[in-house]
Enzyme design. Structure first.
Site, mmCIF file in Angstrom:
data_model
loop_
_atom_site.group_PDB
_atom_site.id
_atom_site.type_symbol
_atom_site.label_atom_id
_atom_site.label_comp_id
_atom_site.label_asym_id
_atom_site.label_seq_id
_atom_site.Cartn_x
_atom_site.Cartn_y
_atom_site.Cartn_z
ATOM 1 N N ARG A 1 0.863 -1.186 0.000
ATOM 2 C CA ARG A 1 0.000 0.000 0.000
ATOM 3 C C ARG A 1 0.893 1.226 0.000
ATOM 4 O O ARG A 1 1.813 1.331 0.817
ATOM 5 C CB ARG A 1 -0.914 0.030 1.219
ATOM 6 C CG ARG A 1 -1.490 1.425 1.450
ATOM 7 C CD ARG A 1 -2.625 1.492 2.402
ATOM 8 N NE ARG A 1 -3.807 0.863 1.855
ATOM 9 C CZ ARG A 1 -5.041 1.142 2.275
ATOM 10 N NH1 ARG A 1 -5.241 2.022 3.222
ATOM 11 N NH2 ARG A 1 -6.078 0.514 1.754
ATOM 12 N N HIS B 1 -7.129 0.838 -6.641
ATOM 13 C CA HIS B 1 -7.388 0.054 -5.416
ATOM 14 C C HIS B 1 -8.122 -1.244 -5.838
ATOM 15 O O HIS B 1 -9.302 -1.438 -5.546
ATOM 16 C CB HIS B 1 -8.235 0.886 -4.456
ATOM 17 C CG HIS B 1 -8.235 0.388 -3.038
ATOM 18 N ND1 HIS B 1 -7.535 -0.732 -2.630
ATOM 19 C CD2 HIS B 1 -8.862 0.863 -1.920
ATOM 20 C CE1 HIS B 1 -7.730 -0.910 -1.336
ATOM 21 N NE2 HIS B 1 -8.522 0.037 -0.881
ATOM 22 N N GLN C 1 -10.063 -3.620 -3.417
ATOM 23 C CA GLN C 1 -11.320 -3.020 -2.948
ATOM 24 C C GLN C 1 -12.430 -3.277 -3.971
ATOM 25 O O GLN C 1 -13.546 -3.675 -3.620
ATOM 26 C CB GLN C 1 -11.133 -1.508 -2.762
ATOM 27 C CG GLN C 1 -12.401 -0.776 -2.341
ATOM 28 C CD GLN C 1 -12.824 -1.140 -0.924
ATOM 29 O OE1 GLN C 1 -12.005 -1.115 -0.014
ATOM 30 N NE2 GLN C 1 -14.074 -1.502 -0.740
ATOM 31 N N ASP D 1 -16.972 7.723 -1.886
ATOM 32 C CA ASP D 1 -15.720 7.602 -1.126
ATOM 33 C C ASP D 1 -15.470 8.980 -0.516
ATOM 34 O O ASP D 1 -16.122 9.967 -0.908
ATOM 35 C CB ASP D 1 -14.599 7.199 -2.110
ATOM 36 C CG ASP D 1 -13.258 6.909 -1.428
ATOM 37 O OD1 ASP D 1 -13.201 6.911 -0.180
ATOM 38 O OD2 ASP D 1 -12.262 6.692 -2.156
ATOM 39 N N CYS E 1 -16.197 2.371 0.379
ATOM 40 C CA CYS E 1 -15.021 1.542 0.713
ATOM 41 C C CYS E 1 -14.605 1.700 2.173
ATOM 42 O O CYS E 1 -13.970 0.806 2.732
ATOM 43 C CB CYS E 1 -13.861 1.908 -0.197
ATOM 44 S SG CYS E 1 -13.483 3.671 -0.184
ATOM 45 N N ARG F 1 -13.494 -7.862 2.049
ATOM 46 C CA ARG F 1 -12.076 -7.606 1.746
ATOM 47 C C ARG F 1 -11.245 -8.848 2.077
ATOM 48 O O ARG F 1 -10.287 -9.163 1.385
ATOM 49 C CB ARG F 1 -11.554 -6.406 2.569
ATOM 50 C CG ARG F 1 -12.241 -5.076 2.332
ATOM 51 C CD ARG F 1 -12.079 -4.578 0.912
ATOM 52 N NE ARG F 1 -10.697 -4.561 0.492
ATOM 53 C CZ ARG F 1 -9.779 -3.663 0.867
ATOM 54 N NH1 ARG F 1 -10.115 -2.664 1.634
ATOM 55 N NH2 ARG F 1 -8.527 -3.742 0.429
HETATM 56 N N1 NVA Z 1 -9.678 7.075 -1.879
HETATM 57 C C1 NVA Z 1 -9.341 6.713 -0.526
HETATM 58 C C2 NVA Z 1 -9.616 5.263 -0.311
HETATM 59 C C3 NVA Z 1 -9.348 4.762 1.064
HETATM 60 C C4 NVA Z 1 -9.600 3.296 1.198
HETATM 61 C C5 NVA Z 1 -7.891 7.044 -0.240
HETATM 62 O O1 NVA Z 1 -7.040 6.799 -1.107
HETATM 63 O O2 NVA Z 1 -7.596 7.554 0.836
HETATM 64 N N1 CP Z 2 -11.158 0.459 2.257
HETATM 65 C C1 CP Z 2 -9.883 0.436 2.694
HETATM 66 O O1 CP Z 2 -8.950 0.213 1.933
HETATM 67 O O2 CP Z 2 -9.748 0.662 4.014
HETATM 68 P P1 CP Z 2 -8.374 0.870 4.800
HETATM 69 O O3 CP Z 2 -7.800 2.189 4.319
HETATM 70 O O4 CP Z 2 -8.754 0.888 6.240
HETATM 71 O O5 CP Z 2 -7.459 -0.260 4.450
#
Ligand code: NVA
Ligand code: CP
Length: 324
Positions: free
Chosen positions: A108, A135, A138, A231, A272, A312
């Site tokens: 990540r 992502h 997700q 989101d 998400c 997930r």
């Molecule tokens: N678009 C958000 C998704 C978090 C799971 C981010 O990148 O922070």
């Molecule tokens: N939806 C998601 O990716 O959540 P986290 O940022 O908690 O991993």
């Protein structure tokens, strides 16, 4: 139904065919059922998984860890401040070291290029647990949730409302266009997805019969929908843009009026997570207009957000099992 995905990395859903995506969803549902009826087999006994995370996470990290444990594998969390990566050691060198010790890497972070370099140099499957651009795990969990709710995916009308050029929107649009979901992105023009990506998804859609629409009109995008998805308005790494996004996206907040505009009592609300649906968090207290969804919708019978969170695990487990 079985596909040979052994050794394959999941960096973006662009590299997965409709059949491969459907296979992963099928496997995820099998794994979920097997765990519930006590027949789950530990197929990754003795495997070691590295979790290299530059950004924070609750769901993705926990899903990787529990999925690995479910399969008999060991997951080692490597936070960005715990290792030499990025400060004293390059991505390529870190990749080669991890490749000698582990069987798979969950990543990540920020740049898509980083996850691609990890895959190129490690020689083991690498799974993208979120970058600035995509992502994919997700999106798999979201498609599984829709399949469970409606029993099918092809022809489902889906509206992503809000920041239409973020990582989650991009992955959902790519996956939807491949598997035949009718996808609309609803938001202000300045946050539309990149033209090149929309064109690419329209190409995928020719093969699946999906339709792709990008619109500023809530009515046009949401009418007749089975799924309304949103989101947060400023993703991780965009904290300096919060105020600007609130101004741009306030008209696109998911509220009961928008749910009614679907004209479909079976419509579901998806997210998400994490979500600013109330003012309980530090950031929400500082920006009281930050709520991308009202608490009323989030807590309503339309909401499937915790099913998505649970799924997930099963989709990440399916990806690990299929690729290791
Ligand atoms: N678009 C958000 C998704 C978090 C799971 C981010 O990148 O922070
Ligand atoms: N939806 C998601 O990716 O959540 P986290 O940022 O908690 O991993």
């Amino acid at each position: 139904m079985a596909f040979d995905l052994k050794g394959k990395s999941l960096l973006t859903l662009k590299n997965f065919s409709k059949e491969e995506i459907n296979y992963l969803l099928y496997l995820a549902i099998q794994l979920k059922n097997a765990k519930k009826n006590g027949s789950l087999k530990k197929k990754l006994d003795g495997k070691n998984i590295a979790l290299l995370f530059e950004k924070t996470s609750t769901r993705t990290r926990c899903a990787f860890v529990t999925a690995a444990y479910n399969e008999g594998a060991h997951a080692e969390f490597l936070g960005k401040n715990d290792i030499q990566f990025g400060k004293k050691e390059s991505v390529a060198d870190t990749a080669r070291v991890l490749g000698r010790m582990f069987d798979g890497i969950g990543f990540r972070g920020f740049k898509q290029e980083t996850v691609e370099t990890l895959a190129k140099y490690s020689g083991i499957p690498v799974w993208n647990g979120l970058t600035d651009l995509y992502h994919p795990t997700q999106a798999l969990a979201d498609f599984m949730t829709i399949q469970e709710k409606f029993g099918f995916l092809k022809g489902v009308k889906f509206a992503f409302v809000g920041d239409g050029r973020n990582n989650v929107a991009n992955s959902l649009m790519i996956g939807a266009s491949k598997i035949g979901i009718d996808f609309s992105v609803v938001g202000p023009k300045s946050l539309f997805p990149q033209n090149e990506l929309v064109a690419e998804c329209k190409e995928y859609a020719i093969g699946s019969g999906a339709s792709i629409m990008v619109t500023e009109s809530i009515e046009e995008g949401v009418k007749g929908c089975k799924v309304i998805y949103t989101d947060i308005w400023a993703s991780m790494g965009e904290e300096d843009k919060i105020q600007e996004r609130i101004e741009l996206l306030k008209p696109y907040q998911v509220n009961m009026d928008m749910i009614k505009m679907a004209e479909n009592d079976n419509v579901i609300f998806m997210h998400c997570l994490p979500s600013f649906h109330n003012l309980e968090t530090e950031i929400a207290k500082k920006y009281p207009d930050i709520c991308e969804v009202t608490d009323e919708v989030f807590e309503s019978r339309y909401s499937r957000v915790f099913d998505e969170a649970e799924n997930r695990v099963w989709t990440i487990q399916a990806v690990m099992e299929a690729t290791l």
